[in-house]
Design a protein around this motif. Sequence first.
Motif: not given
Length: 122
Positions: A13, A39, A43, A46-47
């Motif tokens: 990321s 953050s 993220d 969630e993926e």
Amino acid sequence: MDIRKLGALTAMSLLAMSLAACENTGSPTRENVQKGYISIVKDSLEELNAGVTSDAIDDYAACLVDATFDQLSESSLSALANQDFSEAFSDDDVTLISDASDGCSQYIEDSLDEAEASSSAS
């Protein structure tokens, strides 16, 4: 869930979001850097559709800050603090974060173990 995947996702990321360096606007605080880590981790999780508690994510992010804050470049700290991931992360900073992620992964593992035990008990 393989915790190494989380570390790799976090590092990927950062790499994917580090397209161009932006102007530095001062030294970020630990608190703001931690919010940036939170953050990224949220993220990434969630993926993966992982059921990790907010407390575990907060603890994991705090561990990452403790392990990296004094060693990261000013531009990477600013990018995290501002949650502006168009700023560049050096290869050294990505390696530092990835290594810290391996060391801090216990917070995520414990949360996942608790969730699994809770669902098994139901």
